[in-house]
Design an enzyme around this catalytic site. Sequence first.
Site, PDB file in Angstrom:
ATOM      1  CG  HIS A  12      47.115  36.167  42.609  1.00 51.77           C
ATOM      2  ND1 HIS A  12      47.976  36.590  41.628  1.00 51.77           N
ATOM      3  CD2 HIS A  12      46.035  36.979  42.527  1.00 51.77           C
ATOM      4  CE1 HIS A  12      47.433  37.605  40.979  1.00 51.77           C
ATOM      5  NE2 HIS A  12      46.265  37.867  41.515  1.00 51.77           N
ATOM      6  CB  THR A  38      41.416  41.057  48.516  1.00 53.36           C
ATOM      7  OG1 THR A  38      42.636  40.327  48.494  1.00 53.36           O
ATOM      8  CG2 THR A  38      41.582  42.370  47.778  1.00 53.36           C
ATOM      9  CB  THR A  41      44.447  37.629  51.356  1.00 60.33           C
ATOM     10  OG1 THR A  41      44.531  36.867  50.144  1.00 60.33           O
ATOM     11  CG2 THR A  41      45.838  37.990  51.836  1.00 60.33           C
ATOM     12  N   GLY A  59      39.348  39.243  45.390  1.00 56.48           N
ATOM     13  CA  GLY A  59      39.851  39.928  44.200  1.00 56.48           C
ATOM     14  C   GLY A  59      38.986  39.743  42.965  1.00 56.48           C
ATOM     15  CG  ASP A  64      42.163  42.446  42.607  1.00 60.96           C
ATOM     16  OD1 ASP A  64      42.653  42.295  43.746  1.00 60.96           O
ATOM     17  OD2 ASP A  64      42.216  41.584  41.725  1.00 60.96           O
ATOM     18  CG  ASP A  84      50.742  32.124  40.786  1.00 62.11           C
ATOM     19  OD1 ASP A  84      51.918  32.020  40.360  1.00 62.11           O
ATOM     20  OD2 ASP A  84      49.946  31.173  40.833  1.00 62.11           O
ATOM     21  CG  HIS A  91      41.089  38.764  39.347  1.00 57.56           C
ATOM     22  ND1 HIS A  91      41.386  37.446  39.581  1.00 57.56           N
ATOM     23  CD2 HIS A  91      41.757  39.454  40.281  1.00 57.56           C
ATOM     24  CE1 HIS A  91      42.210  37.360  40.610  1.00 57.56           C
ATOM     25  NE2 HIS A  91      42.448  38.568  41.059  1.00 57.56           N
ATOM     26  CG  ASP A  94      39.385  43.299  37.759  1.00 59.99           C
ATOM     27  OD1 ASP A  94      39.056  44.204  36.966  1.00 59.99           O
ATOM     28  OD2 ASP A  94      38.635  42.365  38.083  1.00 59.99           O
ATOM     29  NE  ARG A 100      46.395  53.365  33.753  1.00 62.15           N
ATOM     30  CZ  ARG A 100      45.559  54.247  34.283  1.00 62.15           C
ATOM     31  NH1 ARG A 100      44.862  53.954  35.353  1.00 62.15           N
ATOM     32  NH2 ARG A 100      45.408  55.445  33.759  1.00 62.15           N
TER      33      ARG A 100
END
Length: 144
Positions: A12, A38, A41, A59, A64, A84, A91, A94, A100
């Site tokens: 982030h 992403t 970054t 993202g 993401d 963060d 998002h 996301d 998950r």
Amino acid sequence: MTPRKRIALIAHDARKMDLLEWADKNRDILSRHDLCGTGTTGGLIAEKCGLDVRRYKSGPLGGDQQIGALIADMGLDIMIFFWDPMAAQPHDVDVKALLRMSVLYNVAVACNRASADFLISSPLMTANYNAEIKDYSRYIPKPL
């Protein structure tokens, strides 16, 4: 997993510099693996650290979800995601889905420098590893 790992690098905005410093410190090790990231970054790490990073979208713009699809297609071994914890993200759903998916598909995840340091210094980084994936094909959710 083969000794050459497939690693996603995500951060982030408030954590980008932390990840950039970490990646630069571990440039030699990271250069021996296949990297993706992403948007910004991935670009920062490629530019500042001289590493080859396959870039996906930012993202919030679907990056993401692209990384999540990579996980679902068994195309990722490790995710270094400096998120963060102090700021809501546009998002957030996301991000939660991405975390998950990493649990569902048994992808190794580091969310801060300490866990990233432990992961990258593990003897398993350069070894074959059989990441067992639980079979959810018969999973039936319980009604609410």
